[in-house]
Design an enzyme around this catalytic site. Structure first.
Site, PDB file in Angstrom:
ATOM      1  N   LEU A 147       3.787  55.885  39.369  1.00 58.08           N
ATOM      2  CA  LEU A 147       3.391  57.156  38.753  1.00 58.08           C
ATOM      3  C   LEU A 147       4.330  58.293  39.121  1.00 58.08           C
ATOM      4  CD1 LEU A 147      -0.507  57.103  39.127  1.00 58.08           C
ATOM      5  CD2 LEU A 147       0.838  56.869  37.028  1.00 58.08           C
ATOM      6  N   ARG A 148       5.225  58.053  40.086  1.00 65.12           N
ATOM      7  CA  ARG A 148       6.128  59.106  40.565  1.00 65.12           C
ATOM      8  C   ARG A 148       5.309  60.283  41.123  1.00 65.12           C
ATOM      9  NH1 ARG A 148       9.519  55.000  40.443  1.00 65.12           N
ATOM     10  NH2 ARG A 148      10.498  54.598  38.418  1.00 65.12           N
ATOM     11  N   ASN A 171       6.898  54.206  46.755  1.00 72.54           N
ATOM     12  CA  ASN A 171       8.331  54.469  46.956  1.00 72.54           C
ATOM     13  C   ASN A 171       8.740  55.826  46.386  1.00 72.54           C
ATOM     14  OD1 ASN A 171       7.884  53.341  44.376  1.00 72.54           O
ATOM     15  ND2 ASN A 171      10.002  52.648  44.208  1.00 72.54           N
ATOM     16  N   LYS A 177       3.157  47.677  51.012  1.00 74.36           N
ATOM     17  CA  LYS A 177       4.242  47.233  50.134  1.00 74.36           C
ATOM     18  C   LYS A 177       5.489  46.939  50.948  1.00 74.36           C
ATOM     19  CE  LYS A 177       6.573  46.282  46.431  1.00 74.36           C
ATOM     20  NZ  LYS A 177       6.573  46.956  45.143  1.00 74.36           N
ATOM     21  N   HIS A 185       5.744  41.075  40.393  1.00 72.51           N
ATOM     22  CA  HIS A 185       6.666  40.927  39.260  1.00 72.51           C
ATOM     23  C   HIS A 185       7.552  39.694  39.366  1.00 72.51           C
ATOM     24  CE1 HIS A 185       9.231  42.865  42.182  1.00 72.51           C
ATOM     25  NE2 HIS A 185       8.854  44.087  41.897  1.00 72.51           N
ATOM     26  N   ASP A 244       4.297  47.064  36.524  1.00 72.01           N
ATOM     27  CA  ASP A 244       5.522  47.643  37.088  1.00 72.01           C
ATOM     28  C   ASP A 244       6.078  48.698  36.153  1.00 72.01           C
ATOM     29  OD1 ASP A 244       7.523  48.094  38.949  1.00 72.01           O
ATOM     30  OD2 ASP A 244       8.763  46.403  38.296  1.00 72.01           O
ATOM     31  N   HIS A 261      11.441  56.665  34.050  1.00 71.49           N
ATOM     32  CA  HIS A 261      12.650  57.394  34.429  1.00 71.49           C
ATOM     33  C   HIS A 261      13.030  58.300  33.264  1.00 71.49           C
ATOM     34  CE1 HIS A 261      13.709  55.094  38.052  1.00 71.49           C
ATOM     35  NE2 HIS A 261      13.417  53.990  37.384  1.00 71.49           N
ATOM     36  N   ALA A 296      16.790  51.371  37.114  1.00 75.68           N
ATOM     37  CA  ALA A 296      16.067  50.154  36.749  1.00 75.68           C
ATOM     38  C   ALA A 296      14.605  50.477  36.491  1.00 75.68           C
ATOM     39  CB  ALA A 296      16.187  49.125  37.866  1.00 75.68           C
TER      40      ALA A 296
END
Length: 347
Positions: free
Chosen positions: A16-17, A41, A99, A174, A247, A251, A263
């Site tokens: 989700l950023r 991340n 994670k 994934h 996933d 971006h 990616a």
């Protein structure tokens, strides 16, 4: 079959950023999915219980009024992660998983693990708690071909790690290869595997044939057609090991269409239509609820959602926007390259 009703699905791997991007994409997930495992991340990464709580609050604050959505928080495993902080966050109900990113494996993974022996104490505590470890399953050694990184990770890292920490519950996130499918099938009830929407549809030719297609570039990278077919077989099998993790990774378009493009594929808006297309092609629409709505909750020891989602097959193609406009810039939607006729109706 022209319509199908399933329990409202969940997304067991979602990006989700933060900030303007979060605000721009959250509704696309909340529209169809009841819950999602949220990737940690960010920059800086979400490594403590307090940081996870703050991130959850930002997600809920960005959720449009009237939408129901539960973010299931994770912690980013580092070589300095404190087992006691993990236990406190898990026992509070806040954190559902940790994670594991091998350092340098994907977007914002520089803080990931290089020496796996250093995280064994945390993994042992997780095994005691029954907390899943979500694994980005690729090695990052420069001498390993990018198309072989998943298979090598299983042999060199994942299998030895599971033997070293018996009882550790692991999600292979994934998966992209027949090797990943085979290993997941052999792992017993403590091993699960998510499969993305886009890996069910594209192989490496989609990225490279006729010119480089940056919006099909993702990590792990799409593999040969034989591997895609193995993923389709696993997803449509009804086996409890396999469940949906999109996933979906937004971006800004200019960072994808770039000399060193990011990616990730952005699939949250059209995942359910894409899945219905794939499952129908395999004469497996009766397995869609198992993959998208049932197996994930079972692995995470959560109830299946009471709400439902209906998919109806239309005579004319369903229209999706080419981009999602956000305050961080436009995000290009994953385009499968063919028309979709299954449309989502939430009830």
């Amino acid at each position: 079959m022209n319509s199908i009703t399933i329990p409202r699905p969940d997304d067991w791997h979602l990006h989700l950023r933060d900030g303007a991007m979060l605000e721009g994409v959250i509704a696309d997930s909340a529209r169809h999915f009841a819950r999602a495992i949220i990737m940690p991340n960010l920059v800086p990464p979400v490594v403590t219980g307090d940081q996870a709580a703050a991130y959850r609050d930002r997600i809920l604050a960005a959720l449009p009024e009237g939408m129901a959505f539960e973010p299931l928080m994770t912690l980013y495993l580092t070589e300095t992660t404190d087992p006691d902080d993990v236990a406190a966050a898990v026992n509070s109900g806040l954190v559902k998983a940790l994670k594991l990113y091998p350092a340098g494996a994907t977007t914002n993974s520089d803080s990931g693990v290089r020496d796996f022996d250093k995280v064994v104490p945390v993994l042992e505590r997780m095994a005691e708690l029954g907390t899943p470890l979500c694994v980005h399953g690729e090695v990052t050694d420069s001498d390993i071909d990018i198309f072989d990184r998943e298979a090598v990770f299983i042999d060199r890292v994942l299998d030895p790690l599971r033997r070293k920490v018996p009882g550790l519950r692991v999600v292979m996130e994934h998966i992209t290869t027949s090797d990943g499918v085979a290993y997941a099938r052999s792992g017993g009830p403590d091993l699960g595997a998510t499969i993305t929407t886009h890996h069910l549809i594209i192989n490496r030719n989609h990225i490279l044939v006729g010119g480089i297609k940056p919006h099909y570039y993702c990590l792990p990278v799409a593999k040969r057609e034989e591997h895609r077919l193995a993923l389709v077989d696993a997803a449509t099998s009804g086996e409890p090991t396999f469940f949906l993790g999109t996933d979906s990774a937004p971006h800004p378009t200019d960072l994808k269409e770039n000399a060193c493009g990011c990616a990730g594929c952005y699939t949250s808006p059209n995942t359910m239509s894409l899945l219905a297309h794939v499952f129908e092609a395999e004469n497996a629409l009766d397995q869609l609820a198992i993959f998208a709505s049932q197996n994930g909750p079972a692995f995470y020891r959560l109830p299946v959602n009471d709400d439902v989602l209906r998919l109806t097959k239309r005579d004319a193609p369903v229209a999706f926007p080419a981009t999602r406009e956000t305050g961080a810039g436009p995000v290009t939607l994953f385009d499968p390259g063919f028309d979709l006729f299954w449309e989502v109706e939430t009830t």
